[in-house]
Design a protein around this motif. Structure first.
Motif, PDB file in Angstrom:
ATOM      1  N   LEU A  48       0.823  -1.198   0.000  1.00 29.46           N
ATOM      2  CA  LEU A  48       0.000   0.000   0.000  1.00 29.46           C
ATOM      3  C   LEU A  48       0.859   1.252   0.000  1.00 29.46           C
ATOM      4  CD1 LEU A  48      -2.648  -1.078   2.652  1.00 29.46           C
ATOM      5  CD2 LEU A  48      -2.829  -1.210   0.176  1.00 29.46           C
ATOM      6  N   ILE A  49       0.407   2.269  -0.710  1.00 24.37           N
ATOM      7  CA  ILE A  49       1.110   3.546  -0.740  1.00 24.37           C
ATOM      8  C   ILE A  49       0.365   4.496   0.179  1.00 24.37           C
ATOM      9  CG2 ILE A  49       1.782   5.512  -2.168  1.00 24.37           C
ATOM     10  CD1 ILE A  49       1.911   3.555  -4.516  1.00 24.37           C
ATOM     11  N   GLU A  50       1.016   4.928   1.244  1.00 28.94           N
ATOM     12  CA  GLU A  50       0.398   5.811   2.227  1.00 28.94           C
ATOM     13  C   GLU A  50       0.769   7.256   1.940  1.00 28.94           C
ATOM     14  OE1 GLU A  50      -1.751   4.758   4.291  1.00 28.94           O
ATOM     15  OE2 GLU A  50      -1.386   2.623   4.210  1.00 28.94           O
ATOM     16  N   THR A  51      -0.221   8.100   1.673  1.00 29.41           N
ATOM     17  CA  THR A  51       0.055   9.497   1.393  1.00 29.41           C
ATOM     18  C   THR A  51      -0.745  10.431   2.295  1.00 29.41           C
ATOM     19  OG1 THR A  51      -1.601   9.464  -0.350  1.00 29.41           O
ATOM     20  CG2 THR A  51       0.681   9.099  -1.010  1.00 29.41           C
ATOM     21  N   GLU A  52      -1.536   9.894   3.210  1.00 37.04           N
ATOM     22  CA  GLU A  52      -2.322  10.768   4.072  1.00 37.04           C
ATOM     23  C   GLU A  52      -1.454  11.377   5.171  1.00 37.04           C
ATOM     24  OE1 GLU A  52      -2.504   6.816   6.012  1.00 37.04           O
ATOM     25  OE2 GLU A  52      -3.059   7.421   4.014  1.00 37.04           O
ATOM     26  N   GLU A  53      -2.022  12.255   5.937  1.00 42.25           N
ATOM     27  CA  GLU A  53      -1.298  13.057   6.927  1.00 42.25           C
ATOM     28  C   GLU A  53      -0.452  12.224   7.878  1.00 42.25           C
ATOM     29  OE1 GLU A  53       0.193  16.340   8.695  1.00 42.25           O
ATOM     30  OE2 GLU A  53      -1.115  16.337   6.947  1.00 42.25           O
ATOM     31  N   GLY A  54      -0.967  11.121   8.398  1.00 33.10           N
ATOM     32  CA  GLY A  54      -0.236  10.333   9.383  1.00 33.10           C
ATOM     33  C   GLY A  54       0.662   9.265   8.797  1.00 33.10           C
ATOM     34  N   ALA A  55       0.881   9.267   7.493  1.00 37.32           N
ATOM     35  CA  ALA A  55       1.659   8.210   6.843  1.00 37.32           C
ATOM     36  C   ALA A  55       3.111   8.207   7.315  1.00 37.32           C
ATOM     37  CB  ALA A  55       1.614   8.380   5.325  1.00 37.32           C
ATOM     38  N   ASN A  56       3.659   7.015   7.450  1.00 34.23           N
ATOM     39  CA  ASN A  56       5.049   6.843   7.864  1.00 34.23           C
ATOM     40  C   ASN A  56       5.921   6.761   6.619  1.00 34.23           C
ATOM     41  OD1 ASN A  56       7.463   6.191   9.023  1.00 34.23           O
ATOM     42  ND2 ASN A  56       6.854   4.140   9.644  1.00 34.23           N
ATOM     43  N   PHE A  57       6.635   7.827   6.306  1.00 34.66           N
ATOM     44  CA  PHE A  57       7.488   7.859   5.125  1.00 34.66           C
ATOM     45  C   PHE A  57       8.871   7.287   5.399  1.00 34.66           C
ATOM     46  CE2 PHE A  57       4.252  10.338   3.352  1.00 34.66           C
ATOM     47  CZ  PHE A  57       4.522  10.667   2.053  1.00 34.66           C
ATOM     48  N   ARG A  92       4.607  12.433  -7.247  1.00 38.44           N
ATOM     49  CA  ARG A  92       5.510  12.060  -6.148  1.00 38.44           C
ATOM     50  C   ARG A  92       5.108  12.847  -4.907  1.00 38.44           C
ATOM     51  NH1 ARG A  92      11.833  11.690  -7.344  1.00 38.44           N
ATOM     52  NH2 ARG A  92      11.621  13.916  -7.693  1.00 38.44           N
ATOM     53  N   PHE A  93       4.940  12.139  -3.788  1.00 41.94           N
ATOM     54  CA  PHE A  93       4.622  12.750  -2.510  1.00 41.94           C
ATOM     55  C   PHE A  93       5.888  12.719  -1.661  1.00 41.94           C
ATOM     56  CE2 PHE A  93       0.668  11.260  -4.220  1.00 41.94           C
ATOM     57  CZ  PHE A  93      -0.260  12.244  -3.862  1.00 41.94           C
ATOM     58  N   PHE A  94       6.283  13.879  -1.111  1.00 44.35           N
ATOM     59  CA  PHE A  94       7.528  14.007  -0.359  1.00 44.35           C
ATOM     60  C   PHE A  94       7.276  14.322   1.109  1.00 44.35           C
ATOM     61  CE2 PHE A  94       8.530  15.256  -4.702  1.00 44.35           C
ATOM     62  CZ  PHE A  94       9.691  14.551  -4.948  1.00 44.35           C
ATOM     63  N   LYS A  95       8.241  13.927   1.955  1.00 41.69           N
ATOM     64  CA  LYS A  95       8.279  14.348   3.356  1.00 41.69           C
ATOM     65  C   LYS A  95       9.723  14.707   3.663  1.00 41.69           C
ATOM     66  CE  LYS A  95       7.451  12.983   8.117  1.00 41.69           C
ATOM     67  NZ  LYS A  95       7.105  11.883   9.023  1.00 41.69           N
ATOM     68  N   CYS A  96       9.960  15.953   4.074  1.00 44.22           N
ATOM     69  CA  CYS A  96      11.308  16.432   4.379  1.00 44.22           C
ATOM     70  C   CYS A  96      11.904  15.615   5.518  1.00 44.22           C
ATOM     71  CB  CYS A  96      11.265  17.906   4.766  1.00 44.22           C
ATOM     72  SG  CYS A  96      12.876  18.580   5.228  1.00 44.22           S
ATOM     73  N   GLN A  97      13.155  15.180   5.345  1.00 46.22           N
ATOM     74  CA  GLN A  97      13.819  14.388   6.374  1.00 46.22           C
ATOM     75  C   GLN A  97      14.251  15.240   7.566  1.00 46.22           C
ATOM     76  OE1 GLN A  97      16.986  12.018   4.712  1.00 46.22           O
ATOM     77  NE2 GLN A  97      15.561  10.701   3.604  1.00 46.22           N
ATOM     78  N   ASP A  98      14.242  16.569   7.422  1.00 49.57           N
ATOM     79  CA  ASP A  98      14.658  17.443   8.515  1.00 49.57           C
ATOM     80  C   ASP A  98      13.465  17.954   9.330  1.00 49.57           C
ATOM     81  OD1 ASP A  98      16.656  18.837  10.000  1.00 49.57           O
ATOM     82  OD2 ASP A  98      16.087  20.680   8.949  1.00 49.57           O
ATOM     83  N   CYS A  99      12.514  18.625   8.664  1.00 53.84           N
ATOM     84  CA  CYS A  99      11.416  19.258   9.404  1.00 53.84           C
ATOM     85  C   CYS A  99      10.083  18.523   9.307  1.00 53.84           C
ATOM     86  CB  CYS A  99      11.235  20.710   8.945  1.00 53.84           C
ATOM     87  SG  CYS A  99      10.551  20.888   7.273  1.00 53.84           S
ATOM     88  N   GLY A 100       9.968  17.527   8.400  1.00 46.64           N
ATOM     89  CA  GLY A 100       8.727  16.759   8.276  1.00 46.64           C
ATOM     90  C   GLY A 100       7.687  17.387   7.378  1.00 46.64           C
ATOM     91  N   TYR A 101       8.000  18.525   6.737  1.00 47.65           N
ATOM     92  CA  TYR A 101       7.055  19.186   5.830  1.00 47.65           C
ATOM     93  C   TYR A 101       6.714  18.246   4.671  1.00 47.65           C
ATOM     94  CZ  TYR A 101       5.195  22.648   2.553  1.00 47.65           C
ATOM     95  OH  TYR A 101       4.406  23.340   1.656  1.00 47.65           O
ATOM     96  N   ARG A 102       5.458  18.265   4.228  1.00 44.92           N
ATOM     97  CA  ARG A 102       5.006  17.401   3.135  1.00 44.92           C
ATOM     98  C   ARG A 102       4.583  18.244   1.932  1.00 44.92           C
ATOM     99  NH1 ARG A 102       3.036  12.179   5.222  1.00 44.92           N
ATOM    100  NH2 ARG A 102       3.554  12.146   7.423  1.00 44.92           N
ATOM    101  N   TRP A 103       4.909  17.747   0.741  1.00 42.95           N
ATOM    102  CA  TRP A 103       4.473  18.386  -0.486  1.00 42.95           C
ATOM    103  C   TRP A 103       4.416  17.343  -1.585  1.00 42.95           C
ATOM    104  CZ3 TRP A 103       9.499  18.501   1.130  1.00 42.95           C
ATOM    105  CH2 TRP A 103      10.502  18.257   0.207  1.00 42.95           C
ATOM    106  N   ARG A 104       3.857  17.727  -2.691  1.00 48.35           N
ATOM    107  CA  ARG A 104       3.749  16.825  -3.843  1.00 48.35           C
ATOM    108  C   ARG A 104       4.322  17.490  -5.077  1.00 48.35           C
ATOM    109  NH1 ARG A 104      -2.495  15.881  -4.270  1.00 48.35           N
ATOM    110  NH2 ARG A 104      -2.391  16.400  -2.097  1.00 48.35           N
ATOM    111  N   GLU A 105       4.719  16.654  -6.034  1.00 47.06           N
ATOM    112  CA  GLU A 105       5.298  17.141  -7.283  1.00 47.06           C
ATOM    113  C   GLU A 105       4.622  16.425  -8.430  1.00 47.06           C
ATOM    114  OE1 GLU A 105       9.259  15.718  -9.033  1.00 47.06           O
ATOM    115  OE2 GLU A 105       9.758  17.582  -7.958  1.00 47.06           O
ATOM    116  N   TYR A 106       4.045  17.194  -9.348  1.00 46.25           N
ATOM    117  CA  TYR A 106       3.439  16.639 -10.548  1.00 46.25           C
ATOM    118  C   TYR A 106       4.479  16.713 -11.653  1.00 46.25           C
ATOM    119  CZ  TYR A 106      -0.709  17.723  -7.831  1.00 46.25           C
ATOM    120  OH  TYR A 106      -1.631  17.804  -6.837  1.00 46.25           O
ATOM    121  N   ASN A 107       4.741  15.637 -12.337  1.00 44.61           N
ATOM    122  CA  ASN A 107       5.743  15.626 -13.417  1.00 44.61           C
ATOM    123  C   ASN A 107       5.161  16.102 -14.713  1.00 44.61           C
ATOM    124  OD1 ASN A 107       7.747  14.697 -11.750  1.00 44.61           O
ATOM    125  ND2 ASN A 107       7.211  12.570 -12.114  1.00 44.61           N
TER     126      ASN A 107
END
Length: 107
Positions: A48-57, A92-107
């Protein structure tokens, strides 16, 4: 997946038979192909691909070609999900490894 013989729409299971989502036609389940079907009830957590708020990246692939919009850090975990039509690139859904900020990128 089973499709309606009447209109070609995708069918869903209801009370032991397949029912058309569009026209309401009913058919028996295609038992010969039933073993090939995969539902979210039988998928493992790793599929499963988890992209919701509580997802563990953490533990997902790492991108070092991105910059966090919030803190400027250059590494983020990411997951990929097909959010549009099949002929469009995935998101692509991202989560910053430093601050935990989440964003997405459309190619």
């Amino acid at each position: 997946m089973q499709f309606c013989d009447e209109c070609g729409s995708m069918m869903h299971s209801e009370d032991g038979e397949m029912v058309c989502s569009s026209c309401g036609a009913k058919q028996s389940k295609d038992e010969e192909r039933a073993a090939e079907f995969v539902t979210t009830e039988t998928q493992s957590e790793t599929e499963l691909i988890e992209t919701e708020e509580g997802a563990n990246f953490e533990g997902k692939p790492t991108a070092d070609d991105v910059t966090c919009e919030k803190c400027g850090h250059g590494k983020a975990w990411y997951t990929i999900k097909q959010t549009g039509a099949a002929d469009e690139p995935p998101t692509r859904f991202f989560k910053c490894q430093d601050c935990g900020y989440r964003w997405r990128e459309y190619n």
